[in-house]
Design a protein around this motif. Sequence first.
Motif, PDB file in Angstrom:
ATOM      1  N   ARG A  90      -6.465  -2.515  -1.374  1.00  0.00           N
ATOM      2  CA  ARG A  90      -5.383  -1.819  -2.061  1.00  0.00           C
ATOM      3  C   ARG A  90      -4.849  -0.737  -1.118  1.00  0.00           C
ATOM      4  NH1 ARG A  90      -5.205  -2.023  -7.858  1.00  0.00           N
ATOM      5  NH2 ARG A  90      -6.500  -3.747  -8.617  1.00  0.00           N
ATOM      6  N   PHE A  91      -3.736  -1.028  -0.475  1.00  0.00           N
ATOM      7  CA  PHE A  91      -3.153  -0.083   0.467  1.00  0.00           C
ATOM      8  C   PHE A  91      -2.260   0.908  -0.275  1.00  0.00           C
ATOM      9  CE2 PHE A  91      -4.239  -3.601   3.299  1.00  0.00           C
ATOM     10  CZ  PHE A  91      -4.825  -2.905   4.357  1.00  0.00           C
ATOM     11  N   ASN A  92      -2.596   2.165  -0.144  1.00  0.00           N
ATOM     12  CA  ASN A  92      -1.872   3.237  -0.806  1.00  0.00           C
ATOM     13  C   ASN A  92      -0.674   3.642   0.061  1.00  0.00           C
ATOM     14  OD1 ASN A  92      -0.947   5.497  -2.103  1.00  0.00           O
ATOM     15  ND2 ASN A  92      -2.805   6.713  -1.818  1.00  0.00           N
ATOM     16  N   ILE A  93       0.521   3.250  -0.355  1.00  0.00           N
ATOM     17  CA  ILE A  93       1.738   3.592   0.386  1.00  0.00           C
ATOM     18  C   ILE A  93       2.684   4.393  -0.513  1.00  0.00           C
ATOM     19  CG2 ILE A  93       1.544   1.680   2.001  1.00  0.00           C
ATOM     20  CD1 ILE A  93       3.558   0.112   0.356  1.00  0.00           C
ATOM     21  N   SER A  94       2.100   5.244  -1.336  1.00  0.00           N
ATOM     22  CA  SER A  94       2.858   5.966  -2.360  1.00  0.00           C
ATOM     23  C   SER A  94       3.915   6.882  -1.762  1.00  0.00           C
ATOM     24  CB  SER A  94       1.909   6.790  -3.234  1.00  0.00           C
ATOM     25  OG  SER A  94       0.914   5.966  -3.804  1.00  0.00           O
ATOM     26  N   ARG A  95       3.555   7.656  -0.754  1.00  0.00           N
ATOM     27  CA  ARG A  95       4.506   8.618  -0.201  1.00  0.00           C
ATOM     28  C   ARG A  95       5.626   7.911   0.558  1.00  0.00           C
ATOM     29  NH1 ARG A  95       0.254  13.005   2.094  1.00  0.00           N
ATOM     30  NH2 ARG A  95      -1.005  11.109   2.241  1.00  0.00           N
ATOM     31  N   TYR A  96       5.264   6.821   1.229  1.00  0.00           N
ATOM     32  CA  TYR A  96       6.311   6.051   1.894  1.00  0.00           C
ATOM     33  C   TYR A  96       7.311   5.504   0.874  1.00  0.00           C
ATOM     34  CZ  TYR A  96       8.561   1.968   3.938  1.00  0.00           C
ATOM     35  OH  TYR A  96       9.482   1.031   4.323  1.00  0.00           O
ATOM     36  N   VAL A  97       6.799   4.915  -0.220  1.00  0.00           N
ATOM     37  CA  VAL A  97       7.687   4.365  -1.247  1.00  0.00           C
ATOM     38  C   VAL A  97       8.526   5.471  -1.875  1.00  0.00           C
ATOM     39  CG1 VAL A  97       7.735   3.223  -3.499  1.00  0.00           C
ATOM     40  CG2 VAL A  97       6.222   2.358  -1.696  1.00  0.00           C
ATOM     41  N   GLN A  98       7.954   6.647  -2.105  1.00  0.00           N
ATOM     42  CA  GLN A  98       8.731   7.755  -2.662  1.00  0.00           C
ATOM     43  C   GLN A  98       9.899   8.107  -1.741  1.00  0.00           C
ATOM     44  OE1 GLN A  98       8.148  10.041  -5.805  1.00  0.00           O
ATOM     45  NE2 GLN A  98      10.246   9.689  -5.135  1.00  0.00           N
ATOM     46  N   ASN A  99       9.657   8.076  -0.428  1.00  0.00           N
ATOM     47  CA  ASN A  99      10.723   8.411   0.506  1.00  0.00           C
ATOM     48  C   ASN A  99      11.768   7.300   0.598  1.00  0.00           C
ATOM     49  OD1 ASN A  99      10.364  11.064   2.324  1.00  0.00           O
ATOM     50  ND2 ASN A  99       8.355  10.333   1.637  1.00  0.00           N
ATOM     51  N   VAL A 100      11.356   6.059   0.358  1.00  0.00           N
ATOM     52  CA  VAL A 100      12.342   4.989   0.254  1.00  0.00           C
ATOM     53  C   VAL A 100      13.223   5.220  -0.971  1.00  0.00           C
ATOM     54  CG1 VAL A 100      12.660   2.518  -0.163  1.00  0.00           C
ATOM     55  CG2 VAL A 100      10.959   3.276   1.502  1.00  0.00           C
ATOM     56  N   VAL A 101      12.590   5.558  -2.083  1.00  0.00           N
ATOM     57  CA  VAL A 101      13.343   5.845  -3.305  1.00  0.00           C
ATOM     58  C   VAL A 101      14.309   7.000  -3.084  1.00  0.00           C
ATOM     59  CG1 VAL A 101      13.113   6.713  -5.671  1.00  0.00           C
ATOM     60  CG2 VAL A 101      11.592   4.906  -4.851  1.00  0.00           C
ATOM     61  N   ASN A 102      13.883   7.992  -2.328  1.00  0.00           N
ATOM     62  CA  ASN A 102      14.715   9.171  -2.067  1.00  0.00           C
ATOM     63  C   ASN A 102      15.784   8.917  -1.010  1.00  0.00           C
ATOM     64  OD1 ASN A 102      12.950  10.400  -3.806  1.00  0.00           O
ATOM     65  ND2 ASN A 102      11.956  11.683  -2.266  1.00  0.00           N
ATOM     66  N   ASP A 103      15.803   7.698  -0.446  1.00  0.00           N
ATOM     67  CA  ASP A 103      16.751   7.367   0.628  1.00  0.00           C
ATOM     68  C   ASP A 103      16.531   8.206   1.878  1.00  0.00           C
ATOM     69  OD1 ASP A 103      18.056   5.341  -0.800  1.00  0.00           O
ATOM     70  OD2 ASP A 103      19.365   6.786  -1.797  1.00  0.00           O
TER      71      ASP A 103
END
Length: 494
Positions: free
Chosen positions: A414-427
């Motif tokens: 289970r790779f935790n990529i939460s902060r990366y995904v948040q920054n994708v959401v934030n553009d």
Amino acid sequence: MKKLQLAFPLGAIIISILVLFSCSKINESTTLGEGLIPPIDNIYTFDTVLDVQVFNDTFSILNDSATYTSGSHHYLGMVSNDPIFGKTDARMYLQLKPSYFPFSFSGKPDSLHIDSVVLVLEYVDTYGDSVIPQQINVYEVAQSSNFHYDTIYTRQKGYRIRDNDIQYAGLLGSRTVQPMLLNDSVKVFQDTTVNQLRIRLDDNFGARLLSYDSTSGSMGAYKNDSAFNIRFKGFALESASGNSLVGINLNGTNTKLAVYYRDDNGDAPIAKWDTLVTYFNFTSLSASAQYVNRDYSGTAVELAAGQTAPADIAYIQNTPGTYARIKIPGLAGLNNRIVHRAELIMEQVYDISDSLFTAPTGLFLDAYDPAVSKYRTIPYDFQIDYTSAPNFSALGVYHFWKKDLFGNPIREWRFNISRYVQNVVNDTEPVYDLRVHSPYSVVDLYRVGRVGNPSSNYNISINSTAAKGRVRLHGGGDSSNPQRMRLRVVYSKL
């Protein structure tokens, strides 16, 4: 990172605070992993699953220049029948020499007689079928080979694992062993221990080592390390049969060359002769090299590599091995939200052969940056503390145990990529194609903070050894498969 260009009403702020502080672990048949995240109530906190696409490929000398050093266990052997990943040929090269110079054998040179000479290697483990016998051949490294500890390859970065440019010839000895018995006790003259692989070498080779002791003058073989290298360059070991790889610790006390000889003291009869033993060791002046070759001919790996259609199975093998590219088409479409957890979930495809050919210790996830045509670590989620190790556990490099739909024990990552995904959401971060692989080590670009900050190459050691470890993972092609590779996002609306 850039601030969200949003206006937060007071109610939303209160809701967010309540969400963040009413925390418990979430289950998706098993717990998501470390960290507290809000419970999913479908009022304030939601989850969604994004499908992924998987594409298999194999590493080559063009995109894998991994090197090896003596501090890692070396592997020797031949995997002749891995039903999924094909064949592996692992060879090793090493120098054993006196622990000090100038050196001499005990006794007068003209009174010494060889009894036997034995190459002793410290056995660590077996990867593969430990029952099938393995024939091991020992050769002498050719004097024409550029094989010594102070070459640029050995001293600074080690020999490349894919390189097989060390010449050798002249069979010095051979032995057929059953790997499962290598941890048995061994009782020999002045050496009783366990975990020894012992191969008797040609007596003429031993007599040659003794004869060097009588060489005098500036070219004496034992005057210094350089003089010894001129007379003897080292050993090359390969296997002619078997279905396993045998792990060897070069720096262990059981790795040595045992020279057994007799001293006649200048007297007769033979009854007065003394039996002696001298050991050559793996020293700070010793070179080593590990060569590993994969052959995927006729396997599922060969058929899957390079295909343009998404795959239902990802094939991952340790260095030098294979990898899978991962696309997440739906990631770019996520609208503004608070991402509490985003995990890329990967589950093993069980096969009976997994008990022999086990999975790697660690898998690694990185991202391809088309702007520079290089791979980089996952932004924000992979972190380096220069006073300690990288955050492998938090990222998800290591597996959890669970059972598949049929009750078989499998590994799950289970790779935790939460902060990366948040920054994708934030553009504030682009959507990258990802890569999962199982390297011995990898050189990736590493960046602290947001896009635009400088990046630098960083050498990351993932697994403690090369050669061993392979696993099949469910791909993302079948959306009806509950074990498919997927990105699960736990979030709150804004």
